[in-house]
Design a protein around this motif. Structure first.
Motif, short mmCIF file in Angstrom:
data_model
loop_
_atom_site.label_atom_id
_atom_site.label_comp_id
_atom_site.label_asym_id
_atom_site.label_seq_id
_atom_site.Cartn_x
_atom_site.Cartn_y
_atom_site.Cartn_z
N ALA A 344 10.69 15.91 -3.10
CA ALA A 344 9.46 16.29 -3.79
C ALA A 344 8.22 15.64 -3.20
CB ALA A 344 9.58 15.92 -5.27
N LEU A 345 8.37 14.51 -2.56
CA LEU A 345 7.21 13.71 -2.18
C LEU A 345 6.23 14.41 -1.22
CD1 LEU A 345 8.56 10.06 -1.93
CD2 LEU A 345 6.65 10.87 -3.33
N ASP A 360 10.84 4.64 -7.23
CA ASP A 360 11.58 5.24 -6.11
C ASP A 360 10.68 6.00 -5.15
OD1 ASP A 360 14.18 4.31 -6.76
OD2 ASP A 360 14.25 5.77 -8.40
N ALA A 361 9.53 6.46 -5.61
CA ALA A 361 8.57 7.06 -4.67
C ALA A 361 8.12 6.03 -3.65
CB ALA A 361 7.38 7.63 -5.43
N LEU A 362 7.84 4.81 -4.10
CA LEU A 362 7.40 3.75 -3.20
C LEU A 362 8.52 3.35 -2.25
CD1 LEU A 362 5.47 1.53 -5.77
CD2 LEU A 362 4.52 3.19 -4.16
N ASN A 363 9.74 3.25 -2.76
CA ASN A 363 10.87 2.88 -1.90
C ASN A 363 11.10 3.92 -0.81
OD1 ASN A 363 11.42 0.49 -3.32
ND2 ASN A 363 12.67 1.58 -4.82
N THR A 364 10.91 5.18 -1.14
CA THR A 364 11.08 6.24 -0.15
C THR A 364 9.97 6.21 0.88
OG1 THR A 364 12.18 7.61 -1.83
CG2 THR A 364 11.38 8.72 0.15
N ILE A 365 8.74 6.04 0.44
CA ILE A 365 7.60 5.96 1.37
C ILE A 365 7.77 4.80 2.34
CG2 ILE A 365 5.11 5.46 1.47
CD1 ILE A 365 4.91 7.02 -1.23
N GLN A 368 9.73 5.99 5.38
CA GLN A 368 9.34 7.19 6.11
C GLN A 368 7.88 7.12 6.52
OE1 GLN A 368 10.59 10.93 4.44
NE2 GLN A 368 12.39 10.04 3.42
N ALA A 369 7.65 6.94 7.81
CA ALA A 369 6.28 6.82 8.32
C ALA A 369 5.46 8.06 8.03
CB ALA A 369 6.32 6.54 9.82
N ALA A 370 6.09 9.24 8.02
CA ALA A 370 5.34 10.48 7.77
C ALA A 370 4.75 10.49 6.36
CB ALA A 370 6.26 11.69 7.97
N LEU A 371 5.52 9.98 5.38
CA LEU A 371 5.00 9.91 4.02
C LEU A 371 3.88 8.88 3.93
CD1 LEU A 371 8.32 10.09 1.97
CD2 LEU A 371 6.67 11.92 2.41
N HIS A 372 4.04 7.75 4.62
CA HIS A 372 2.97 6.75 4.68
C HIS A 372 1.68 7.41 5.16
CE1 HIS A 372 1.79 2.42 6.10
NE2 HIS A 372 0.71 3.14 5.84
#
Length: 509
Positions: A344-345, A360-365, A368-372
């Motif tokens: 979803a992010l 968990d949104a923060l843990n996923t970011i 993943q550099a693309a989400l950052h």
């Protein structure tokens, strides 16, 4: 002199700024005047805190903090009390001001002891004037092992059953970070005492220091007082702020639910096959948003649509994620999201009008550099974003250890804000709120009752409600954090604090 409360904001100054102010004031005043003012302030507060005290033990270090204690000893002795001083300095090596105060204490008839009194229970008050701002918790600072007498005095202060007054700072505490320097921390953490610890007070001199209000500082300092010794900060800018309460929010009679915005909570992964459903976290955030005044609260659970209605909160509207008009919504994303949040992010970060990223949104970011990069781009496009990590989540985002984050909480929060181009809320004792190109703030409210599952989800929902109502990201974060902590401070003494009850209480309901 006045007592520091959570009812107004205060500027905070680090060690370097405080030393500059001290140097300028000393140059402008007659010799010994600044220490005389400090010692008198300590004595006055000591008498106000323990008006019936007959015996006072003062532990004085070899520097100017010890000089303040010596000056206070003179005043307390002259007021008719029996004052016993353990001074770790020597007249021939002490700073000139401290030597002058030592002489004044001797002339007043103060008693002297090489070590702490054997029976500190006989003292009605203990005063800690050992180290002040003269220590650093940084591993890059030169390490100086405490000598035997200093260590013995510190241990006596930590274990004393008598009320405690620290001069400027509890000895060993870093004024900038709120962490104890190596070898100077109390032997037993305050929460492990079998009995309630004695009252603790700290009289901060000239300035208020950030370390008094975050990390270990809040437990160590107890009630904080300030005496500026008649010295104005002038052009010295604060290094941080202690937050104050939000202005009362007035709702116009001619308003409707659309006036206060829509919050969408995205999270709550369903792992029923493994017995690990996490919808509760998302529902807590949604409940908090609802009770914090959001006009409508939508819930998009990542559990394949198993939950269609919350019977306890029928106001919550359940939607599929692909049915949300994200460009029109304030989205709280990540609470209980598990691994499913990764899908979803990208869309949420790109499209949400206003965004709170948690758990968990923060843990996923962090992985993943693309989400950052997508989060950074939001700031460049003027899309308000708030991150609400606890220390471990912050460590993952910054590529640090939790201990490194906790060792420099203000710096860590500012790094998060700068790297992600958004507002960062570093949760914990003395939550830090930071934004790019702004002085960070430390929140003064809250207590250990918040150390229970789900209270972070409640905070995320509260931030979302403030954002949806039109507050800027920085204001929304600051006001929500303050109110979240204040609700815990106002909690009934004999009633357990749970996240679900907190979510209902935050709006005064």
């Amino acid at each position: 002199m006045h007592r520091i409360t959570a009812h107004q904001p205060y500027p905070l100054f680090n060690t370097a700024a405080t030393r500059r102010l001290e140097k300028a004031a000393a140059a402008a005043l007659p010799p010994h005047a600044l220490m005389q003012r400090a010692g008198l302030a300590v004595a006055q507060l000591a008498q106000a805190l323990a008006p019936h005290a007959r015996t006072v033990w003062i532990a004085c270090g070899p520097g100017n903090n010890g000089g303040d204690g010596l000056e206070a000893a003179m005043h307390l002795q002259r007021s008719g009390r029996r004052v016993v001083v353990t001074w770790l300095g020597q007249p021939d090596t002490a700073p000139a001001d401290a030597r002058a105060s030592w002489q004044r204490a001797r002339d007043a008839g103060v008693s002297w002891a090489d070590t702490a009194p054997d029976d500190l229970g006989a003292s009605d008050l203990c005063i800690d004037a050992l180290l002040g701002i003269g220590v650093s918790s940084s591993p890059h600072s030169p390490a100086r092992a405490p000598d035997a007498r200093l260590r013995a005095c510190l241990q006596a202060l930590h274990r004393s059953p008598a009320p405690m007054l620290a001069v400027d700072l509890p000895s060993g505490l870093d004024a900038d970070t709120g962490q104890f320097a190596a070898g100077l921390a109390p032997d037993t953490p305050p929460h492990l005492h079998h009995q309630a610890p004695p009252p603790r007070h700290t009289l901060s001199l000239l300035t208020l220091k950030p370390g008094l209000f975050t990390a270990a500082g809040r437990d160590a300092a107890g009630q904080v007082w300030l005496d500026d010794l008649g010295v104005e900060p002038g052009h010295e800018p604060p290094n941080a702020w202690l937050s104050g309460p939000a202005l009362p929010a007035r709702r116009s009679h001619a308003s409707h639910k659309g006036s206060y915005g829509d919050v969408a909570v995205v999270g709550g992964e369903g792992l029923a096959a493994r017995g690990m459903g996490m919808a509760g976290a998302a529902l807590l955030a949604a409940s908090a948003a609802l009770h914090s005044g959001a006009g409508r609260v939508l819930v998009a659970l990542l559990d394949d649509g198993h939950l269609q209605l919350d019977l306890q909160q029928p106001e919550l509207m359940f939607r599929r994620l692909d049915a949300l008009a994200l460009e029109q919504l304030t989205v709280v994303c990540g609470c209980g999201g598990g691994q499913a949040i990764a899908r979803a992010l990208p869309e949420v970060i790109t499209r949400a009008a206003r965004l709170v990223l948690d758990a968990d949104a923060l843990n996923t970011i962090a992985t993943q550099a693309a989400l950052h990069a997508l989060v950074v781009a939001r700031g460049q496009h003027g899309q308000p974003t708030v991150l609400t990590p606890h220390p471990l989540e912050a460590a993952r985002l910054l590529g640090l250890t939790t201990a490194e984050v906790q060792a420099h909480r203000l710096d860590a929060a500012q790094q998060l804000a700068n790297q992600f181009n958004c507002v960062a809320v570093l949760k914990g004792s003395g939550t830090v709120i930071a934004a790019p190109d702004r002085v960070p703030a430390i929140n003064p409210t809250g207590n250990a009752r918040l150390a229970t599952a789900g209270t972070g989800d409640v905070l995320a929902g509260m931030v979302g409600a403030h954002l949806a109502a039109g507050a800027s990201a920085l204001r929304a974060a600051s006001e929500a954090v303050y109110q979240h902590g204040q609700a815990a401070d106002d909690w009934p003494a004999r009633q357990a604090l749970t996240a679900s009850a907190l979510a209902r209480r935050v709006g005064g309901s």
